[in-house]
Design an enzyme around this catalytic site. Sequence first.
Site, mmCIF file in Angstrom:
data_model
loop_
_atom_site.group_PDB
_atom_site.id
_atom_site.type_symbol
_atom_site.label_atom_id
_atom_site.label_comp_id
_atom_site.label_asym_id
_atom_site.label_seq_id
_atom_site.Cartn_x
_atom_site.Cartn_y
_atom_site.Cartn_z
ATOM 1 N N ASP A 14 0.780 -1.249 0.000
ATOM 2 C CA ASP A 14 0.000 0.000 0.000
ATOM 3 C C ASP A 14 0.812 1.301 0.000
ATOM 4 O O ASP A 14 0.439 2.263 0.677
ATOM 5 C CB ASP A 14 -0.959 0.019 1.196
ATOM 6 N N LYS A 76 -6.705 -4.408 -3.332
ATOM 7 C CA LYS A 76 -7.349 -5.071 -2.200
ATOM 8 C C LYS A 76 -8.198 -4.071 -1.420
ATOM 9 O O LYS A 76 -8.024 -2.863 -1.562
ATOM 10 C CB LYS A 76 -6.310 -5.723 -1.272
ATOM 11 N N CYS A 109 -1.859 -2.630 7.965
ATOM 12 C CA CYS A 109 -1.798 -3.565 6.828
ATOM 13 C C CYS A 109 -0.519 -4.390 6.811
ATOM 14 O O CYS A 109 -0.565 -5.592 6.522
ATOM 15 C CB CYS A 109 -1.969 -2.803 5.519
#
Length: 180
Positions: A14, A76, A109
Amino acid sequence: MLLDIAQSLLVVVDVQERLLPAMSAPGAVRAQLAILTRGASILGAPVLASEQYPRGIGPTVEDLRPHIPAKDIIEKNSFSCLACAPFVERLGAFDRTQVVLSGIEAHVCVLQTALDLRARDVEVFVVADATGSRTARNHRLGIARMRQAGCRIVSVEMVLFEWLRTSASEKFKQISALIK
């Protein structure tokens, strides 16, 4: 246990255009990620990346994209990459036993991905200087929790020189130039 480039996969979580600037040290994290992804490219280590809701947060930062094949950037919505079926499928295709984990945020994450990888008995090497969080405190807590879960905490230089193994390598000068 040393990192083995033949068994390693770099995962970048990310690192996106609208998310990275909110981190506590975005410039430092971005610089270390650029070195890490370039080094992986030079040495031939595969790179897999995730993007959390890219329509809202934007794509992976531009300077990392040349080192990550487009098919290996997986969208995602879950926090853990392993809760995303396309990511798990692509991860499995590499058939690697070691994951070098980087990205943001360290306490969300990256952490949840690390915990899920450990639950699958994958060796996880978290690149502390190539991870970030919105606050330094959350970064420290995320790193500490991953260490408690059995992840090895490493730096970008540790990864690159373990992958390289020797100064006699034809790639040594290219890797050395990255970190100077």
